[in-house]
Scaffold this motif. Structure first.
Motif, mmCIF file in Angstrom:
data_model
loop_
_atom_site.group_PDB
_atom_site.id
_atom_site.type_symbol
_atom_site.label_atom_id
_atom_site.label_comp_id
_atom_site.label_asym_id
_atom_site.label_seq_id
_atom_site.Cartn_x
_atom_site.Cartn_y
_atom_site.Cartn_z
ATOM 1 N N ILE A 209 2.678 -21.686 23.705
ATOM 2 C CA ILE A 209 2.262 -21.609 25.765
ATOM 3 C C ILE A 209 3.580 -22.195 25.746
ATOM 4 N N LEU B 262 -0.723 -25.495 20.469
ATOM 5 C CA LEU B 262 -1.178 -24.850 22.299
ATOM 6 C C LEU B 262 0.254 -24.440 22.847
ATOM 7 N N ASP C 28 -5.924 -23.398 29.019
ATOM 8 C CA ASP C 28 -5.271 -23.219 28.163
ATOM 9 C C ASP C 28 -6.269 -23.564 27.266
ATOM 10 N N GLU D 212 -9.886 -15.711 25.681
ATOM 11 C CA GLU D 212 -9.916 -16.653 26.823
ATOM 12 C C GLU D 212 -9.956 -17.939 26.749
ATOM 13 N N PRO E 275 1.683 -26.016 28.342
ATOM 14 C CA PRO E 275 0.089 -25.667 28.298
ATOM 15 C C PRO E 275 -1.185 -26.928 29.207
ATOM 16 N N LYS E 276 -1.980 -26.493 29.819
ATOM 17 C CA LYS E 276 -2.563 -26.634 30.734
ATOM 18 C C LYS E 276 -3.736 -27.774 29.792
ATOM 19 N N ARG F 34 -10.534 -21.559 23.862
ATOM 20 C CA ARG F 34 -10.227 -23.075 23.101
ATOM 21 C C ARG F 34 -10.809 -23.574 23.189
#
Length: 344
Positions: A200, A194, A261, A159, A203-204, A161
Protein backbone atom coordinates in the motif's frame (compact mmCIF):
# COMPACT_ATOMS: atom_id res chain seq x y z
CA UNK A 1 7.46 -22.71 -9.33
CA UNK A 2 10.66 -24.74 -9.02
CA UNK A 3 10.71 -26.87 -5.87
CA UNK A 4 13.88 -25.17 -4.68
CA UNK A 5 12.10 -21.80 -4.92
CA UNK A 6 9.23 -22.82 -2.68
CA UNK A 7 8.76 -20.82 0.50
CA UNK A 8 9.72 -22.90 3.53
CA UNK A 9 7.18 -22.46 6.32
CA UNK A 10 8.35 -23.31 9.82
CA UNK A 11 5.44 -24.42 12.03
CA UNK A 12 5.43 -24.67 15.82
CA UNK A 13 2.79 -27.15 16.95
CA UNK A 14 1.55 -25.26 20.03
CA UNK A 15 0.13 -26.93 23.13
CA UNK A 16 0.17 -30.70 22.53
CA UNK A 17 -3.13 -31.05 24.42
CA UNK A 18 -4.97 -28.50 22.28
CA UNK A 19 -6.22 -28.23 18.69
CA UNK A 20 -2.90 -27.06 17.20
CA UNK A 21 -1.96 -30.31 15.48
CA UNK A 22 -5.53 -30.86 14.31
CA UNK A 23 -5.69 -27.56 12.43
CA UNK A 24 -2.19 -28.10 11.03
CA UNK A 25 -2.94 -31.60 9.76
CA UNK A 26 -6.36 -30.63 8.38
CA UNK A 27 -4.80 -27.75 6.45
CA UNK A 28 -2.36 -30.07 4.72
CA UNK A 29 -4.92 -32.82 4.05
CA UNK A 30 -5.39 -30.91 0.81
CA UNK A 31 -2.28 -31.93 -1.12
CA UNK A 32 -2.55 -28.81 -3.28
CA UNK A 33 -1.23 -26.84 -0.30
CA UNK A 34 2.21 -28.35 -0.98
CA UNK A 35 2.24 -26.52 -4.31
CA UNK A 36 2.36 -23.20 -2.45
CA UNK A 37 5.03 -23.98 0.16
CA UNK A 38 7.10 -26.59 1.92
CA UNK A 39 5.93 -27.03 5.54
CA UNK A 40 8.33 -27.98 8.33
CA UNK A 41 6.76 -28.95 11.65
CA UNK A 42 8.83 -28.82 14.82
CA UNK A 43 7.72 -31.47 17.28
CA UNK A 44 7.73 -35.22 17.72
CA UNK A 45 6.72 -38.05 15.42
CA UNK A 46 5.15 -39.89 18.34
CA UNK A 47 2.97 -36.93 19.34
CA UNK A 48 1.92 -36.25 15.76
CA UNK A 49 1.14 -39.94 15.16
CA UNK A 50 -1.03 -40.04 18.29
CA UNK A 51 -3.04 -37.03 17.13
CA UNK A 52 -3.43 -38.55 13.66
CA UNK A 53 -4.75 -41.77 15.16
CA UNK A 54 -7.21 -40.07 17.51
CA UNK A 55 -8.47 -37.76 14.75
CA UNK A 56 -8.45 -40.46 12.06
CA UNK A 57 -6.33 -38.32 9.73
CA UNK A 58 -4.24 -39.81 6.93
CA UNK A 59 -1.47 -37.24 6.37
CA UNK A 60 1.87 -38.68 5.27
CA UNK A 61 4.53 -37.11 7.50
CA UNK A 62 8.18 -37.14 6.44
CA UNK A 63 10.39 -37.27 9.55
CA UNK A 64 13.76 -35.54 9.29
CA UNK A 65 16.62 -35.16 11.80
CA UNK A 66 17.28 -31.50 10.94
CA UNK A 67 15.92 -28.68 8.76
CA UNK A 68 18.66 -29.02 6.15
CA UNK A 69 17.21 -32.45 5.27
CA UNK A 70 13.82 -31.17 4.12
CA UNK A 71 12.12 -32.68 1.10
CA UNK A 72 9.94 -30.42 -1.04
CA UNK A 73 6.51 -31.76 -1.85
CA UNK A 74 6.16 -33.39 1.57
CA UNK A 75 5.05 -32.42 5.08
CA UNK A 76 8.36 -32.40 6.92
CA UNK A 77 8.67 -33.01 10.66
CA UNK A 78 11.82 -32.22 12.63
CA UNK A 79 11.93 -34.47 15.68
CA UNK A 80 12.81 -31.92 18.35
CA UNK A 81 12.45 -34.53 21.09
CA UNK A 82 12.42 -38.31 21.07
CA UNK A 83 11.22 -39.15 24.57
CA UNK A 84 7.66 -40.29 25.27
CA UNK A 85 5.39 -37.43 26.28
CA UNK A 86 2.05 -37.81 28.00
CA UNK A 87 -0.66 -36.26 25.83
CA UNK A 88 -3.86 -35.38 27.73
CA UNK A 89 -6.16 -33.83 25.16
CA UNK A 90 -8.34 -31.05 26.52
CA UNK A 91 -6.25 -30.53 29.66
CA UNK A 92 -3.83 -27.78 30.58
CA UNK A 93 -0.66 -29.41 31.94
CA UNK A 94 2.86 -28.24 32.65
CA UNK A 95 4.14 -30.89 30.26
CA UNK A 96 1.94 -29.43 27.52
CA UNK A 97 3.54 -26.03 28.06
CA UNK A 98 7.08 -27.39 28.23
CA UNK A 99 6.82 -29.14 24.86
CA UNK A 100 5.01 -26.22 23.25
CA UNK A 101 8.07 -24.16 24.18
CA UNK A 102 10.48 -26.79 22.83
CA UNK A 103 8.66 -26.65 19.50
CA UNK A 104 8.52 -22.85 19.43
CA UNK A 105 12.17 -22.42 20.43
CA UNK A 106 13.37 -24.82 17.69
CA UNK A 107 11.19 -23.11 15.08
CA UNK A 108 12.43 -19.64 16.06
CA UNK A 109 16.05 -20.81 15.91
CA UNK A 110 15.45 -22.09 12.37
CA UNK A 111 13.85 -18.75 11.47
CA UNK A 112 16.79 -16.77 12.87
CA UNK A 113 19.24 -18.99 10.98
CA UNK A 114 17.36 -18.52 7.67
CA UNK A 115 16.57 -22.25 7.50
CA UNK A 116 12.87 -21.42 7.17
CA UNK A 117 11.45 -18.35 5.44
CA UNK A 118 8.46 -17.62 7.67
CA UNK A 119 7.07 -18.80 11.00
CA UNK A 120 3.51 -20.02 11.58
CA UNK A 121 2.62 -20.65 15.22
CA UNK A 122 -0.16 -22.87 16.54
CA UNK A 123 -1.82 -21.70 19.78
CA UNK A 124 -0.08 -21.90 23.15
CA UNK A 125 -1.44 -21.61 26.68
CA UNK A 126 0.05 -18.41 28.09
CA UNK A 127 0.02 -19.77 31.66
CA UNK A 128 1.48 -23.27 31.38
CA UNK A 129 4.29 -22.21 29.00
CA UNK A 130 5.80 -19.82 31.56
CA UNK A 131 9.39 -20.72 32.53
CA UNK A 132 12.85 -19.20 32.87
CA UNK A 133 13.11 -19.22 29.07
CA UNK A 134 9.58 -17.97 28.41
CA UNK A 135 8.69 -15.14 30.78
CA UNK A 136 6.41 -13.23 28.41
CA UNK A 137 2.67 -12.47 28.08
CA UNK A 138 2.55 -14.18 24.68
CA UNK A 139 4.14 -15.04 21.35
CA UNK A 140 4.49 -11.40 20.27
CA UNK A 141 6.69 -10.35 23.16
CA UNK A 142 8.78 -13.54 22.97
CA UNK A 143 9.45 -12.98 19.29
CA UNK A 144 10.36 -9.32 19.83
CA UNK A 145 12.96 -10.45 22.39
CA UNK A 146 14.42 -13.01 19.98
CA UNK A 147 14.29 -11.14 16.66
CA UNK A 148 15.33 -7.72 15.42
CA UNK A 149 12.86 -4.84 15.43
CA UNK A 150 9.95 -3.49 17.48
CA UNK A 151 6.74 -5.47 17.27
CA UNK A 152 3.14 -4.54 16.58
CA UNK A 153 0.36 -7.09 16.88
CA UNK A 154 -1.94 -6.80 13.87
CA UNK A 155 -5.15 -8.81 13.59
CA UNK A 156 -6.12 -8.94 9.94
CA UNK A 157 -8.46 -10.12 7.22
CA UNK A 158 -8.58 -8.94 3.60
CA UNK A 159 -10.90 -6.11 4.68
CA UNK A 160 -9.60 -5.10 8.11
CA UNK A 161 -6.25 -4.66 9.86
CA UNK A 162 -6.23 -3.70 13.54
CA UNK A 163 -3.00 -3.01 15.42
CA UNK A 164 -2.63 -2.47 19.16
CA UNK A 165 -0.95 0.52 20.82
CA UNK A 166 -0.76 -1.50 24.05
CA UNK A 167 -0.84 -5.30 24.04
CA UNK A 168 -1.00 -7.86 26.81
CA UNK A 169 -1.10 -5.56 29.84
CA UNK A 170 -3.67 -5.15 32.65
CA UNK A 171 -6.47 -2.66 32.03
CA UNK A 172 -5.32 -0.74 35.11
CA UNK A 173 -2.03 0.10 33.36
CA UNK A 174 -3.37 1.17 29.95
CA UNK A 175 -3.80 4.93 30.48
CA UNK A 176 -0.39 5.39 32.12
CA UNK A 177 1.33 3.35 29.38
CA UNK A 178 -0.01 5.45 26.50
CA UNK A 179 2.48 8.22 25.70
CA UNK A 180 3.16 10.36 22.62
CA UNK A 181 6.34 8.33 22.05
CA UNK A 182 4.49 5.00 22.12
CA UNK A 183 1.76 6.24 19.75
CA UNK A 184 4.38 7.56 17.32
CA UNK A 185 6.30 4.27 17.47
CA UNK A 186 3.23 2.13 16.74
CA UNK A 187 2.02 4.43 13.96
CA UNK A 188 5.46 4.24 12.35
CA UNK A 189 5.52 0.43 12.55
CA UNK A 190 2.03 0.13 11.06
CA UNK A 191 2.80 2.67 8.33
CA UNK A 192 5.98 0.83 7.33
CA UNK A 193 4.25 -2.56 7.48
CA UNK A 194 1.35 -1.43 5.29
CA UNK A 195 3.86 -0.33 2.68
CA UNK A 196 6.33 -3.23 2.73
CA UNK A 197 4.05 -6.09 3.77
CA UNK A 198 0.84 -5.15 1.98
CA UNK A 199 2.04 -3.07 -1.01
CA UNK A 200 0.00 0.00 0.00
CA UNK A 201 1.84 3.06 -1.28
CA UNK A 202 0.06 5.78 0.74
CA UNK A 203 -1.60 4.04 3.69
CA UNK A 204 -4.46 5.68 5.56
CA UNK A 205 -4.41 4.92 9.29
CA UNK A 206 -7.18 5.54 11.82
CA UNK A 207 -6.36 5.91 15.53
CA UNK A 208 -9.04 5.11 18.11
CA UNK A 209 -9.56 7.14 21.26
CA UNK A 210 -9.00 5.87 24.77
CA UNK A 211 -12.05 7.05 26.71
CA UNK A 212 -15.76 6.69 25.89
CA UNK A 213 -16.68 9.29 23.25
CA UNK A 214 -12.98 10.27 23.14
CA UNK A 215 -13.40 11.88 26.55
CA UNK A 216 -16.24 14.27 25.58
CA UNK A 217 -13.90 17.27 25.77
CA UNK A 218 -12.47 16.24 29.12
CA UNK A 219 -15.70 15.25 30.86
CA UNK A 220 -14.82 11.52 30.71
CA UNK A 221 -11.03 11.72 30.76
CA UNK A 222 -8.36 14.04 29.41
CA UNK A 223 -6.01 11.63 27.61
CA UNK A 224 -7.68 11.96 24.23
CA UNK A 225 -7.37 15.77 24.17
CA UNK A 226 -4.04 16.09 25.99
CA UNK A 227 -2.07 13.14 24.56
CA UNK A 228 -3.68 11.37 21.61
CA UNK A 229 -5.07 14.23 19.50
CA UNK A 230 -1.92 16.44 19.69
CA UNK A 231 0.26 13.43 18.85
CA UNK A 232 -1.81 12.64 15.77
CA UNK A 233 -1.47 16.25 14.62
CA UNK A 234 2.32 16.05 15.05
CA UNK A 235 2.46 12.84 13.03
CA UNK A 236 0.37 14.45 10.27
CA UNK A 237 3.07 17.11 9.89
CA UNK A 238 5.44 14.37 8.66
CA UNK A 239 3.13 13.70 5.71
CA UNK A 240 1.56 10.49 6.99
CA UNK A 241 -2.18 10.03 6.42
CA UNK A 242 -3.17 9.49 10.05
CA UNK A 243 -6.61 10.42 11.39
CA UNK A 244 -8.48 10.41 14.69
CA UNK A 245 -9.05 9.88 17.49
CA UNK A 246 -12.29 8.05 16.76
CA UNK A 247 -14.71 6.74 19.36
CA UNK A 248 -14.53 2.97 18.97
CA UNK A 249 -18.26 2.19 19.18
CA UNK A 250 -19.31 4.57 16.43
CA UNK A 251 -16.24 3.81 14.34
CA UNK A 252 -17.11 0.12 14.02
CA UNK A 253 -20.88 0.57 14.19
CA UNK A 254 -20.85 2.88 11.16
CA UNK A 255 -18.33 0.68 9.30
CA UNK A 256 -15.98 3.66 9.12
CA UNK A 257 -13.11 1.18 9.32
CA UNK A 258 -13.72 0.31 5.66
CA UNK A 259 -12.29 3.74 4.72
CA UNK A 260 -8.83 2.95 6.15
CA UNK A 261 -5.94 0.61 5.38
CA UNK A 262 -5.12 0.13 9.04
CA UNK A 263 -6.62 0.88 12.45
CA UNK A 264 -4.74 1.37 15.71
CA UNK A 265 -6.63 0.53 18.90
CA UNK A 266 -5.47 1.82 22.26
CA UNK A 267 -5.76 -1.52 24.05
CA UNK A 268 -6.26 -5.24 23.49
CA UNK A 269 -10.01 -5.73 23.81
CA UNK A 270 -10.87 -2.40 22.17
CA UNK A 271 -9.37 -3.80 18.98
CA UNK A 272 -9.87 -7.53 19.31
CA UNK A 273 -13.51 -7.59 20.46
CA UNK A 274 -14.86 -5.90 17.30
CA UNK A 275 -12.32 -7.73 15.13
CA UNK A 276 -13.41 -11.15 16.31
CA UNK A 277 -17.09 -10.20 16.15
CA UNK A 278 -16.59 -9.27 12.50
CA UNK A 279 -14.26 -12.06 11.40
CA UNK A 280 -13.87 -14.84 13.98
CA UNK A 281 -12.63 -18.05 12.41
CA UNK A 282 -11.06 -16.34 9.41
CA UNK A 283 -8.73 -13.81 11.03
CA UNK A 284 -4.96 -13.87 11.17
CA UNK A 285 -2.59 -12.62 13.86
CA UNK A 286 0.48 -11.03 12.23
CA UNK A 287 3.49 -9.77 14.17
CA UNK A 288 4.52 -6.67 12.23
CA UNK A 289 7.70 -4.66 12.68
CA UNK A 290 10.16 -7.52 13.06
CA UNK A 291 12.97 -8.66 10.77
CA UNK A 292 11.17 -11.97 10.20
CA UNK A 293 7.57 -12.88 9.37
CA UNK A 294 5.29 -14.62 11.85
CA UNK A 295 1.59 -15.30 11.58
CA UNK A 296 -0.87 -17.40 13.56
CA UNK A 297 -4.60 -18.18 13.69
CA UNK A 298 -6.76 -15.76 15.67
CA UNK A 299 -7.90 -18.29 18.31
CA UNK A 300 -6.58 -20.19 21.29
CA UNK A 301 -5.82 -23.78 22.26
CA UNK A 302 -9.47 -24.93 22.08
CA UNK A 303 -9.16 -27.40 24.93
CA UNK A 304 -12.94 -27.85 25.01
CA UNK A 305 -12.97 -29.37 21.51
CA UNK A 306 -9.49 -30.95 21.41
CA UNK A 307 -9.45 -34.47 19.99
CA UNK A 308 -13.05 -34.30 18.76
CA UNK A 309 -12.20 -33.64 15.12
CA UNK A 310 -14.41 -30.54 14.91
CA UNK A 311 -11.82 -27.74 15.05
CA UNK A 312 -12.10 -25.24 12.19
CA UNK A 313 -8.78 -24.89 10.38
CA UNK A 314 -9.75 -21.91 8.18
CA UNK A 315 -7.94 -19.34 10.34
CA UNK A 316 -4.76 -21.43 10.29
CA UNK A 317 -5.00 -21.80 6.51
CA UNK A 318 -5.51 -18.04 6.14
CA UNK A 319 -2.46 -17.46 8.35
CA UNK A 320 -0.44 -19.71 6.07
CA UNK A 321 -1.49 -17.84 2.93
CA UNK A 322 -0.90 -14.48 4.66
CA UNK A 323 2.68 -15.44 5.59
CA UNK A 324 3.40 -16.46 1.99
CA UNK A 325 1.90 -13.25 0.58
CA UNK A 326 3.78 -11.03 3.04
CA UNK A 327 7.05 -12.84 2.26
CA UNK A 328 6.51 -12.29 -1.45
CA UNK A 329 5.61 -8.62 -0.92
CA UNK A 330 8.78 -8.01 1.10
CA UNK A 331 10.87 -9.81 -1.51
CA UNK A 332 9.33 -7.79 -4.34
CA UNK A 333 9.95 -4.50 -2.53
CA UNK A 334 13.54 -5.47 -1.76
CA UNK A 335 14.17 -6.28 -5.42
CA UNK A 336 12.59 -3.00 -6.55
CA UNK A 337 14.76 -1.03 -4.12
CA UNK A 338 17.89 -2.90 -5.23
CA UNK A 339 17.13 -2.17 -8.88
CA UNK A 340 16.52 1.50 -8.06
CA UNK A 341 19.94 1.74 -6.45
CA UNK A 342 21.58 0.09 -9.48
CA UNK A 343 19.85 2.58 -11.78
CA UNK A 344 21.47 5.45 -9.91
Amino acid sequence: MDKSDKIIVGISIGDINGIGLEIILKTFEDKRMLEFCTPVLFGSNRVVSLHKKILNLENNIHGIPSVDKIVHGKINLVNVWKEDVKVELGKTTKEGGNYALKSLSAAVDALKNNQVDVLLTAPINKENIQSDEFNFPGHTEYLEANLEGKSLMILMTNELRIGLITGHIPVSQIASTITPELIKEKVEIMHRSLKQDFNINKPKIAVLGLNPHCGDKGVIGKEDDEIIRPTIEKIKETGKLVFGPYASDGFFGSKNYTQFDGVLAMYHDQGLAPFKALSFGNGVNFTAGLSKIRTSPDHGTGYDIAGKGIANHESFKEALFASIQIFNNRKELSELEANALKAK
